[in-house]
Motif scaffolding. Structure first.
Motif, PDB file in Angstrom:
ATOM      1  N   TRP A 104     -17.051  10.181  -5.118  1.00 27.44           N
ATOM      2  CA  TRP A 104     -16.448  10.415  -6.460  1.00 27.44           C
ATOM      3  C   TRP A 104     -14.985   9.616  -6.718  1.00 27.44           C
ATOM      4  O   TRP A 104     -15.019   9.136  -7.875  1.00 27.44           O
ATOM      5  N   GLY A 105     -14.304   9.663  -5.788  1.00 25.23           N
ATOM      6  CA  GLY A 105     -12.989   9.019  -5.941  1.00 25.23           C
ATOM      7  C   GLY A 105     -13.133   7.514  -5.999  1.00 25.23           C
ATOM      8  O   GLY A 105     -12.479   7.019  -6.929  1.00 25.23           O
ATOM      9  N   THR A 106     -13.699   6.867  -5.303  1.00 25.93           N
ATOM     10  CA  THR A 106     -14.311   5.564  -5.438  1.00 25.93           C
ATOM     11  C   THR A 106     -14.818   5.097  -7.044  1.00 25.93           C
ATOM     12  O   THR A 106     -14.219   4.300  -7.450  1.00 25.93           O
ATOM     13  N   ALA A 143      -1.275  13.705  -6.242  1.00 20.47           N
ATOM     14  CA  ALA A 143      -2.665  13.003  -5.921  1.00 20.47           C
ATOM     15  C   ALA A 143      -2.786  11.929  -7.086  1.00 20.47           C
ATOM     16  O   ALA A 143      -3.350  10.834  -7.098  1.00 20.47           O
ATOM     17  N   PHE A 150      -3.644   7.392  -7.327  1.00 22.67           N
ATOM     18  CA  PHE A 150      -4.734   6.884  -8.270  1.00 22.67           C
ATOM     19  C   PHE A 150      -4.073   5.992  -9.281  1.00 22.67           C
ATOM     20  O   PHE A 150      -4.703   4.916  -9.551  1.00 22.67           O
ATOM     21  N   TYR A 168      -4.891   6.681  -1.232  1.00 17.12           N
ATOM     22  CA  TYR A 168      -6.029   7.491  -2.089  1.00 17.12           C
ATOM     23  C   TYR A 168      -7.351   7.735  -1.427  1.00 17.12           C
ATOM     24  O   TYR A 168      -7.849   7.046  -0.515  1.00 17.12           O
ATOM     25  N   ASP A 206     -10.572   7.707  -1.145  1.00 17.61           N
ATOM     26  CA  ASP A 206     -11.594   6.943  -1.710  1.00 17.61           C
ATOM     27  C   ASP A 206     -12.854   7.333  -0.565  1.00 17.61           C
ATOM     28  O   ASP A 206     -12.516   8.271   0.375  1.00 17.61           O
ATOM     29  N   SER A 231     -11.945   8.936   3.120  1.00 20.37           N
ATOM     30  CA  SER A 231     -12.918  10.097   3.629  1.00 20.37           C
ATOM     31  C   SER A 231     -13.697   9.724   4.756  1.00 20.37           C
ATOM     32  O   SER A 231     -13.858  10.576   5.523  1.00 20.37           O
TER      33      SER A 231
END
Length: 315
Positions: free
Chosen positions: A80-82, A147, A151, A231, A233, A237
């Motif tokens: 989701w972050g990516t 955070a 980003f 970050y 990503d 993770s």
């Protein structure tokens, strides 16, 4: 010369084909041997003397990927972050790339030079350096914390680079259009800027759309550099996951498969768009002739004069 000669060189003869076949077989055997060696080394075979074997193919190394907690706590949040960073960077890159592309094509000289200098500078700077610059600029100048700071660094770094690439795509697309397009716009009374925006730019964007969509793959892959500025990503993770379970190689393999699946989907999207754009309008169907070819109608025989000759006229 051979009758089957190609454009650049003659077609190989029987001896050359046999030699190429042997080279291909030898190369395949070398690649297969390297793969076998890699598999054995990951299995830590043969077992070292006086040390516990570290078999990366052992079932306990792969069992964490069968647990829901692995996906809900590590992989899916990283994915989701990516995707979030990539989508945000794509939208920002399209917007600023469009502006930069227009700026490089306008008639105002200082605007064209300023946009050109911006594009050439940020195309030459590595993406990671731009992320680091944006990260520390956000920290010390904009006072961004939490955070949102990494980003911000990832999105700004990706946007600066990819907007310049998109600007160059737009500029090349407009320059490759026939010159008659611009001349037609000027002939009907449009200004050069209005001609660029309403006539040239839509055609250039349509022509360069597959290349722009392919740039999404680059943005998605470059988002992995955000792990260098903390970050969260997919790559970071996965690093946390491998540290928790001690399965670095299996985790990297799973992450590679996830990246390949997402990038393959984007590549297929680019190919679909390109095929759709290559399809022209439907041609008008020719009238049915029943298998007969109509002949060209002959010209009617017209007399040279409808008046009688002079000797036959009544005096």
């Amino acid at each position: 010369m051979s009758a089957e000669a190609s454009v650049l060189f003659d077609a190989p003869g029987p001896k050359a084909r046999a030699r190429y076949r042997l080279i291909a077989i030898a190369g395949g055997l070398v690649v297969a041997a390297l793969l076998v060696w890699l598999v054995l080394r990951l299995a830590d075979f043969p077992a070292p003397v006086g040390r516990t074997p570290n078999n990366q193919w052992a079932p306990e190394k792969w069992l964490p990927f069968l647990q829901p907690q692995t996906w809900t706590s590590y992989l899916l949040p990283g994915l989701w972050g990516t995707l979030l960073a990539a989508v945000t960077a794509v939208v920002a890159s399209l917007f600023f790339g469009l502006l930069l592309g227009i700026g490089r094509l306008v008639q105002i000289r200082w605007v064209r030079w300023a946009c050109g200098a911006f594009v050439e500078f940020f195309r030459a700077v590595p993406v990671l350096m731009m992320m680091l610059f944006a990260y520390y600029a956000g920290l010390f100048l904009l006072k961004i914390t939490g955070a949102a700071l990494p980003f911000f660094g990832v999105v700004v770094g990706l946007t600066l680079y990819n907007s310049c690439v998109i600007a160059e795509l737009i500029r090349s697309g407009v320059n490759n259009l026939p010159h008659g397009q611009r001349e037609a716009g000027l002939a009907i009374g449009l200004t050069p800027l209005r001609t660029l925006v309403t006539i040239l730019l839509p055609q250039a964007v349509t022509a360069m759309l597959p290349s722009m969509v392919s740039q999404l793959v680059v943005i998605l892959k470059d988002s992995a550099l955000g792990s260098m500025i903390s970050y969260l990503d997919l790559l970071r993770s996965g690093t946390y996951l491998s540290t928790a379970y001690g399965n670095l190689i299996p985790t990297m393999i799973v992450l590679a498969i996830m990246y390949i699946l997402v990038n393959s989907a984007l590549t297929r999207l680019a190919g679909w768009i390109q095929n759709r754009l290559r399809r022209g309008p439907r041609a008008v169907a020719a009238p049915a002739t029943g298998g007969m070819v109509p002949s060209v109608a002959s010209e009617p025989v017209v007399p040279a004069s409808i008046m009688p000759p002079p000797e036959q006229r009544e005096r």
